[in-house]
Motif scaffolding. Structure first.
Motif, PDB file in Angstrom:
ATOM      1  N   MET A 176     -26.605  16.757 -17.655  1.00  0.00           N
ATOM      2  CA  MET A 176     -26.932  15.891 -18.777  1.00  0.00           C
ATOM      3  C   MET A 176     -26.357  16.496 -20.064  1.00  0.00           C
ATOM      4  O   MET A 176     -26.473  17.679 -20.323  1.00  0.00           O
ATOM      5  CB  MET A 176     -28.438  15.765 -18.874  1.00  0.00           C
ATOM      6  CG  MET A 176     -28.884  14.793 -19.911  1.00  0.00           C
ATOM      7  SD  MET A 176     -30.655  14.554 -19.781  1.00  0.00           S
ATOM      8  CE  MET A 176     -31.004  14.160 -21.445  1.00  0.00           C
ATOM      9  N   LEU A 177     -25.737  15.651 -20.860  1.00  0.00           N
ATOM     10  CA  LEU A 177     -25.141  16.106 -22.113  1.00  0.00           C
ATOM     11  C   LEU A 177     -26.199  16.203 -23.210  1.00  0.00           C
ATOM     12  O   LEU A 177     -27.120  15.383 -23.262  1.00  0.00           O
ATOM     13  CB  LEU A 177     -24.061  15.133 -22.558  1.00  0.00           C
ATOM     14  CG  LEU A 177     -22.806  15.086 -21.697  1.00  0.00           C
ATOM     15  CD1 LEU A 177     -21.898  13.966 -22.175  1.00  0.00           C
ATOM     16  CD2 LEU A 177     -22.090  16.404 -21.757  1.00  0.00           C
ATOM     17  N   PRO A 178     -26.043  17.183 -24.095  1.00  0.00           N
ATOM     18  CA  PRO A 178     -26.955  17.257 -25.238  1.00  0.00           C
ATOM     19  C   PRO A 178     -26.747  16.070 -26.176  1.00  0.00           C
ATOM     20  O   PRO A 178     -25.692  15.439 -26.192  1.00  0.00           O
ATOM     21  CB  PRO A 178     -26.573  18.552 -25.938  1.00  0.00           C
ATOM     22  CG  PRO A 178     -25.632  19.257 -25.043  1.00  0.00           C
ATOM     23  CD  PRO A 178     -25.132  18.288 -24.046  1.00  0.00           C
ATOM     24  N   SER A 179     -27.738  15.781 -26.969  1.00  0.00           N
ATOM     25  CA  SER A 179     -27.648  14.655 -27.897  1.00  0.00           C
ATOM     26  C   SER A 179     -26.683  14.979 -29.034  1.00  0.00           C
ATOM     27  O   SER A 179     -26.303  16.131 -29.257  1.00  0.00           O
ATOM     28  CB  SER A 179     -29.032  14.329 -28.462  1.00  0.00           C
ATOM     29  OG  SER A 179     -29.487  15.412 -29.253  1.00  0.00           O
ATOM     30  N   LEU A 180     -26.284  13.949 -29.754  1.00  0.00           N
ATOM     31  CA  LEU A 180     -25.328  14.116 -30.853  1.00  0.00           C
ATOM     32  C   LEU A 180     -25.855  15.029 -31.962  1.00  0.00           C
ATOM     33  O   LEU A 180     -25.112  15.885 -32.455  1.00  0.00           O
ATOM     34  CB  LEU A 180     -24.930  12.745 -31.415  1.00  0.00           C
ATOM     35  CG  LEU A 180     -23.849  12.761 -32.475  1.00  0.00           C
ATOM     36  CD1 LEU A 180     -22.554  13.343 -31.916  1.00  0.00           C
ATOM     37  CD2 LEU A 180     -23.610  11.365 -33.003  1.00  0.00           C
ATOM     38  N   PRO A 181     -27.133  14.904 -32.398  1.00  0.00           N
ATOM     39  CA  PRO A 181     -27.603  15.854 -33.420  1.00  0.00           C
ATOM     40  C   PRO A 181     -27.581  17.305 -32.940  1.00  0.00           C
ATOM     41  O   PRO A 181     -27.286  18.208 -33.712  1.00  0.00           O
ATOM     42  CB  PRO A 181     -29.034  15.394 -33.710  1.00  0.00           C
ATOM     43  CG  PRO A 181     -29.063  13.968 -33.333  1.00  0.00           C
ATOM     44  CD  PRO A 181     -28.112  13.833 -32.178  1.00  0.00           C
ATOM     45  N   THR A 182     -27.852  17.507 -31.659  1.00  0.00           N
ATOM     46  CA  THR A 182     -27.805  18.865 -31.119  1.00  0.00           C
ATOM     47  C   THR A 182     -26.378  19.388 -31.136  1.00  0.00           C
ATOM     48  O   THR A 182     -26.127  20.537 -31.521  1.00  0.00           O
ATOM     49  CB  THR A 182     -28.352  18.887 -29.683  1.00  0.00           C
ATOM     50  OG1 THR A 182     -29.668  18.340 -29.685  1.00  0.00           O
ATOM     51  CG2 THR A 182     -28.393  20.283 -29.129  1.00  0.00           C
ATOM     52  N   LEU A 183     -25.430  18.558 -30.733  1.00  0.00           N
ATOM     53  CA  LEU A 183     -24.025  18.974 -30.755  1.00  0.00           C
ATOM     54  C   LEU A 183     -23.528  19.201 -32.172  1.00  0.00           C
ATOM     55  O   LEU A 183     -22.696  20.083 -32.412  1.00  0.00           O
ATOM     56  CB  LEU A 183     -23.161  17.928 -30.061  1.00  0.00           C
ATOM     57  CG  LEU A 183     -23.261  17.881 -28.540  1.00  0.00           C
ATOM     58  CD1 LEU A 183     -22.438  16.724 -28.009  1.00  0.00           C
ATOM     59  CD2 LEU A 183     -22.820  19.185 -27.943  1.00  0.00           C
ATOM     60  N   THR A 184     -24.026  18.397 -33.109  1.00  0.00           N
ATOM     61  CA  THR A 184     -23.620  18.544 -34.507  1.00  0.00           C
ATOM     62  C   THR A 184     -24.019  19.904 -35.057  1.00  0.00           C
ATOM     63  O   THR A 184     -23.338  20.457 -35.914  1.00  0.00           O
ATOM     64  CB  THR A 184     -24.261  17.426 -35.357  1.00  0.00           C
ATOM     65  OG1 THR A 184     -23.922  16.176 -34.782  1.00  0.00           O
ATOM     66  CG2 THR A 184     -23.791  17.461 -36.784  1.00  0.00           C
ATOM     67  N   VAL A 185     -25.094  20.446 -34.548  1.00  0.00           N
ATOM     68  CA  VAL A 185     -25.537  21.769 -34.987  1.00  0.00           C
ATOM     69  C   VAL A 185     -24.885  22.867 -34.149  1.00  0.00           C
ATOM     70  O   VAL A 185     -24.451  23.888 -34.689  1.00  0.00           O
ATOM     71  CB  VAL A 185     -27.081  21.869 -34.907  1.00  0.00           C
ATOM     72  CG1 VAL A 185     -27.557  23.281 -35.159  1.00  0.00           C
ATOM     73  CG2 VAL A 185     -27.710  20.904 -35.892  1.00  0.00           C
ATOM     74  N   LEU A 186     -24.773  22.653 -32.846  1.00  0.00           N
ATOM     75  CA  LEU A 186     -24.284  23.708 -31.968  1.00  0.00           C
ATOM     76  C   LEU A 186     -22.793  24.004 -32.127  1.00  0.00           C
ATOM     77  O   LEU A 186     -22.393  25.172 -32.090  1.00  0.00           O
ATOM     78  CB  LEU A 186     -24.563  23.347 -30.509  1.00  0.00           C
ATOM     79  CG  LEU A 186     -25.983  23.559 -30.031  1.00  0.00           C
ATOM     80  CD1 LEU A 186     -26.113  23.151 -28.582  1.00  0.00           C
ATOM     81  CD2 LEU A 186     -26.411  24.993 -30.221  1.00  0.00           C
ATOM     82  N   VAL A 187     -21.968  22.986 -32.283  1.00  0.00           N
ATOM     83  CA  VAL A 187     -20.521  23.208 -32.350  1.00  0.00           C
ATOM     84  C   VAL A 187     -20.132  24.081 -33.554  1.00  0.00           C
ATOM     85  O   VAL A 187     -19.406  25.066 -33.378  1.00  0.00           O
ATOM     86  CB  VAL A 187     -19.762  21.866 -32.332  1.00  0.00           C
ATOM     87  CG1 VAL A 187     -18.304  22.045 -32.693  1.00  0.00           C
ATOM     88  CG2 VAL A 187     -19.890  21.214 -30.970  1.00  0.00           C
ATOM     89  N   PRO A 188     -20.603  23.784 -34.768  1.00  0.00           N
ATOM     90  CA  PRO A 188     -20.240  24.694 -35.874  1.00  0.00           C
ATOM     91  C   PRO A 188     -20.816  26.096 -35.703  1.00  0.00           C
ATOM     92  O   PRO A 188     -20.156  27.075 -36.056  1.00  0.00           O
ATOM     93  CB  PRO A 188     -20.819  24.020 -37.120  1.00  0.00           C
ATOM     94  CG  PRO A 188     -20.975  22.604 -36.751  1.00  0.00           C
ATOM     95  CD  PRO A 188     -21.264  22.584 -35.287  1.00  0.00           C
ATOM     96  N   LEU A 189     -22.022  26.209 -35.144  1.00  0.00           N
ATOM     97  CA  LEU A 189     -22.600  27.539 -34.956  1.00  0.00           C
ATOM     98  C   LEU A 189     -21.825  28.351 -33.928  1.00  0.00           C
ATOM     99  O   LEU A 189     -21.579  29.548 -34.120  1.00  0.00           O
ATOM    100  CB  LEU A 189     -24.064  27.424 -34.537  1.00  0.00           C
ATOM    101  CG  LEU A 189     -25.035  26.988 -35.630  1.00  0.00           C
ATOM    102  CD1 LEU A 189     -26.449  26.887 -35.072  1.00  0.00           C
ATOM    103  CD2 LEU A 189     -24.993  27.951 -36.795  1.00  0.00           C
ATOM    104  N   LEU A 190     -21.422  27.721 -32.832  1.00  0.00           N
ATOM    105  CA  LEU A 190     -20.621  28.425 -31.834  1.00  0.00           C
ATOM    106  C   LEU A 190     -19.246  28.791 -32.382  1.00  0.00           C
ATOM    107  O   LEU A 190     -18.723  29.872 -32.101  1.00  0.00           O
ATOM    108  CB  LEU A 190     -20.481  27.575 -30.573  1.00  0.00           C
ATOM    109  CG  LEU A 190     -21.741  27.430 -29.733  1.00  0.00           C
ATOM    110  CD1 LEU A 190     -21.514  26.462 -28.588  1.00  0.00           C
ATOM    111  CD2 LEU A 190     -22.199  28.781 -29.225  1.00  0.00           C
ATOM    112  N   SER A 191     -18.661  27.908 -33.174  1.00  0.00           N
ATOM    113  CA  SER A 191     -17.366  28.216 -33.783  1.00  0.00           C
ATOM    114  C   SER A 191     -17.486  29.369 -34.770  1.00  0.00           C
ATOM    115  O   SER A 191     -16.620  30.243 -34.823  1.00  0.00           O
ATOM    116  CB  SER A 191     -16.822  26.983 -34.498  1.00  0.00           C
ATOM    117  OG  SER A 191     -16.604  25.958 -33.582  1.00  0.00           O
ATOM    118  N   LEU A 192     -18.555  29.371 -35.535  1.00  0.00           N
ATOM    119  CA  LEU A 192     -18.779  30.456 -36.489  1.00  0.00           C
ATOM    120  C   LEU A 192     -19.024  31.773 -35.764  1.00  0.00           C
ATOM    121  O   LEU A 192     -18.522  32.818 -36.186  1.00  0.00           O
ATOM    122  CB  LEU A 192     -19.962  30.116 -37.395  1.00  0.00           C
ATOM    123  CG  LEU A 192     -20.195  31.006 -38.596  1.00  0.00           C
ATOM    124  CD1 LEU A 192     -18.985  30.936 -39.536  1.00  0.00           C
ATOM    125  CD2 LEU A 192     -21.446  30.581 -39.335  1.00  0.00           C
TER     126      LEU A 192
END
Length: 71
Positions: A1-17
């Motif tokens: 199951m894929l995470p929701s869009l708000p979760t991805l919106t937070v996770l992607v910049p944090l993982l990139s950082l």
């Protein structure tokens, strides 16, 4: 199951950082090393730029289809 869009919106910049900070601490040639596609730093900088551009063009295409269908 894929995470929701708000979760991805937070996770992607944090993982990139996190990847960027990891590259800065491990790589000796940090600023120059970001230009190589073999470096983690390159992708940690590329990912936050790519996702908004993808969303923009996806919405642009959707809007074009909507306008074409209603005219």
């Amino acid at each position: 199951m894929l995470p929701s869009l708000p979760t991805l919106t937070v996770l992607v910049p944090l993982l990139s950082l996190a990847g960027l900070f990891y590259s800065a601490s491990v790589d000796e040639t940090f600023p120059q090393g970001c230009t190589s596609t073999h470096s983690l730093c390159f992708y940690s900088l590329l990912l936050p730029i790519t996702i908004p551009i993808y969303v923009f063009f996806h919405l642009w295409t959707w809007m074009g289809i909507k306008l074409f269908r209603h005219n």
